[in-house]
Every structure is written in structure tokens, then in C-alpha cells.
Design a protein around this motif. Sequence first.
Motif, PDB file in Angstrom:
ATOM      1  N   VAL A 163      27.909  10.990  21.362  1.00 23.08           N
ATOM      2  CA  VAL A 163      27.654   9.594  21.728  1.00 23.08           C
ATOM      3  C   VAL A 163      27.194   8.790  20.503  1.00 23.08           C
ATOM      4  N   ALA A 164      26.340   9.410  19.677  1.00 24.66           N
ATOM      5  CA  ALA A 164      25.885   8.717  18.471  1.00 24.66           C
ATOM      6  C   ALA A 164      27.065   8.432  17.538  1.00 24.66           C
ATOM      7  N   LEU A 165      27.966   9.397  17.416  1.00 29.57           N
ATOM      8  CA  LEU A 165      29.132   9.212  16.542  1.00 29.57           C
ATOM      9  C   LEU A 165      30.032   8.100  17.076  1.00 29.57           C
ATOM     10  N   GLY A 211      29.134   5.699  19.018  1.00 28.25           N
ATOM     11  CA  GLY A 211      28.391   4.459  18.830  1.00 28.25           C
ATOM     12  C   GLY A 211      28.480   3.983  17.390  1.00 28.25           C
ATOM     13  N   GLY A 212      28.346   4.929  16.469  1.00 30.03           N
ATOM     14  CA  GLY A 212      28.424   4.582  15.041  1.00 30.03           C
ATOM     15  C   GLY A 212      29.771   3.986  14.687  1.00 30.03           C
ATOM     16  N   VAL A 213      30.841   4.567  15.217  1.00 32.01           N
ATOM     17  CA  VAL A 213      32.184   4.041  14.933  1.00 32.01           C
ATOM     18  C   VAL A 213      32.291   2.595  15.435  1.00 32.01           C
ATOM     19  N   CYS A 214      31.795   2.350  16.650  1.00 36.50           N
ATOM     20  CA  CYS A 214      31.822   0.975  17.191  1.00 36.50           C
ATOM     21  C   CYS A 214      30.972   0.034  16.342  1.00 36.50           C
ATOM     22  N   VAL A 215      29.812   0.506  15.901  1.00 36.41           N
ATOM     23  CA  VAL A 215      28.928  -0.324  15.074  1.00 36.41           C
ATOM     24  C   VAL A 215      29.625  -0.682  13.756  1.00 36.41           C
ATOM     25  N   GLY A 216      30.216   0.310  13.104  1.00 39.84           N
ATOM     26  CA  GLY A 216      30.885   0.063  11.815  1.00 39.84           C
ATOM     27  C   GLY A 216      32.083  -0.845  11.973  1.00 39.84           C
ATOM     28  N   PHE A 217      32.908  -0.565  12.979  1.00 42.37           N
ATOM     29  CA  PHE A 217      34.115  -1.360  13.218  1.00 42.37           C
ATOM     30  C   PHE A 217      33.744  -2.791  13.626  1.00 42.37           C
ATOM     31  N   GLY A 218      32.804  -2.880  14.563  1.00 33.37           N
ATOM     32  CA  GLY A 218      32.407  -4.184  15.080  1.00 33.37           C
ATOM     33  C   GLY A 218      31.686  -5.041  14.049  1.00 33.37           C
ATOM     34  N   ALA A 219      30.883  -4.391  13.208  1.00 33.93           N
ATOM     35  CA  ALA A 219      30.156  -5.144  12.178  1.00 33.93           C
ATOM     36  C   ALA A 219      31.133  -5.790  11.206  1.00 33.93           C
ATOM     37  N   ARG A 220      32.153  -5.041  10.808  1.00 32.58           N
ATOM     38  CA  ARG A 220      33.117  -5.590   9.849  1.00 32.58           C
ATOM     39  C   ARG A 220      34.001  -6.641  10.515  1.00 32.58           C
ATOM     40  N   TRP A 221      34.374  -6.400  11.761  1.00 39.12           N
ATOM     41  CA  TRP A 221      35.159  -7.387  12.514  1.00 39.12           C
ATOM     42  C   TRP A 221      34.364  -8.694  12.610  1.00 39.12           C
TER      43      TRP A 221
END
Lengths: 175, 186
Positions: free
Chosen positions: A119-121, A123-133
Amino acid sequence: MDVIVRILTAAEWSPYAVGVGIGVLSWLAFLLSDHPLGVSTAFAKTAGMIERGVRGPQVTQRPYYQKISLDIDWKWMLIVGLLLGAFVAAWLGGTIRWEWVPAMWESRFGSGLGARLAVALAGGVCVGFGARWGRGCTSGHGISGALQLVLGSWLAALCFFLGGIITAFALYGGV
Amino acid sequence: MLDRMRSSPGVQKLMGLALGFFFGFLLQKGAVCNYEVIMDQLLLRDFTVIKVIFTAIATGMVGVYAMRAAGLVSLHKKPGSVGASIPGPLIFGLGFGLLGYCPGTAVGAIGHGALDALVGGLVGITLGAGLYAVAFPWLDRHVLNVGDFGDRTLIDVLGPRYPWAVIVAAVTVIIAGLGMLEYIGY
């Protein structure tokens, strides 16, 4: 002297003192470095540098990496400093605790390591992708953009918390 | 002097390291690198995160705009659009709730030994940012520029001729809001 030691070894400071400190830090970032405080670009640089290491220099041709440039610069060093500073603060405060699964997670979902890391991983992928988007994260928009009163940053920060609140209630609601 | 310092890559790397150090130190001392504190904020049970962020915004705003009026600094405003500033941040929010840390606090959490922030957080955020680099050309063509509204600020909208009235009003609203939170028991 005693007072200073007591402050530095306190486990926790007032959130208002910390907020004022971060505000002053943002003055210094603008003044001394001509940069707003921001964290997520460095992750994109790291991703690009790793991909370049694995697949070769043609990776640099990706339009996004042309835009942010793959180098160790102010933004990247800020993260190195952040890690060091956070470690020293925890060490002085005696709050270092090696922990794979947060206690709050454990009491709701059990101590299984695989579930928490998956779940953390994700979540991390969404955080990284969403932050750059969204062109920034909680620091770049939530603090730096918001303090300049930029409307897009306020909107982005609102959406960070809106998405986070919905997800948190889905995970822990009714407990 | 300022120009020379700002344009020296070596000095700036050191400056990034130093500013980052204090940033991490403060985030850690504020307890906002703790999974529980962040999740309790998202569950609206504890407002430590909001207190830190809004105090930083109010403090930062006054200083940055004062230095700008004195000609010492320039602003760094990121442009916004419906296509960039809503869907991306909502995906970020989903990840924020799942991970329990944002990028800065994930790095800070590693500093107190949170290994889920290291293995899940750091790896995941880097992977996500890398995937974005792959998706960027398509998003740039089809999504990011939809409903572009530029880098307009509240000052531009409310009173470009009276920036300080807007700043004082914004700071007043923030202080009143934080005072209200304390008053109702948070």
C-alpha cells in the motif's frame, strides 16, 4: 545554555514555532538561492538519473527530463539536507525508532509487512505521479505557492487534502 | 553579492544542503513526519499539520512580499490550469492517504526510522515521478493546458493596486482561523 539544550533535545516543538521557522526558511530560500522551497522535482531528477544509468544517455531526450534537467543541483541537495536534518532532530529528541509498520496501521490492518509495503508503494507511486502532474507537492504548492497567494497552488493544495481526506476515511473511517 | 552567490552552482549546492537541513529539522520537531500525525490530520482529528502549514504560509508571505517590495527577491509562481491543478493533485491526495506521507515528510520520516517511508515511500515516489516523465508528452498535448489560468494570484484578482491590503487580510484570516481551531479545542 541549558535552555538551548532543552529546546534541542525536546521530542516535539509547538507547531506554530515550527511554522514560523519554515516561513523564515522560505524567506532565506528566496533571498539566498532565488528558489522557492519544493521537494518533488528532485524525485523526478532521481528517476531520470537512474533510468539514464540503466538505459543509457538517450533517456535525457525525454521532453520531461529536458524540461527539469538531470543534474545534482540545489533542489536535489535540499533533499539530502532534509534527510540529515530530520535525522539529527530525531536523534537529539530521542525519537528514533526503527519501524516497518506504523502502530496505527497495525491496530487496523495487522502487522503484515507485505500489505503495508504494497500500500505504501502504491501510495508513493500516486504521490510521485500526481505531484509532477500537478507541478508541485505539499511544499511547492502548499507552502511556497500558497505564501505567494498563487491561485493554482491553493487549488492544488486543496485537492491534495481533499484526495487525502477521502482516502484516509476510506481506510480508517468508522474506527 | 547576492547575484554572485545565486549564480554559483557550488555555493547553491551547499545552500540547498543547509536549507534542507533546517527544513528537515523543523518538520521532524513539528512531528509532521509521523504517520499517525498525518493520518489524524487527514481524518480531521488532529490539526498539527494544518497549524504548521498555515503558520508557515502567513510568515513566509509577509517576508517574501516585503523583500519583493524592497527589490531583493522575485516571485516564483507556477502556472495553473484545470487539467494540471485538479486531477494530478487528486491523484497525489489518494497517494498521500495510502502512503501517509508527502514527499518531504516521507524523507523526514526516514530520519526517525520509518522504513515504510523508505521502501514504500521513497521508491514509490521516485517510480511515480519516472512514470510521469513517460506520460508527460501525451498529457502535455491533451490535458495539462486545458482550462489554463496562468499564475494569477489573489492579489491580481482582488486588488492589484493594494497588494498589502490583500496580504494583511490574508494573514488576518489565517490567524483568525488558527485561533478558532484552538478555541474549539483542536
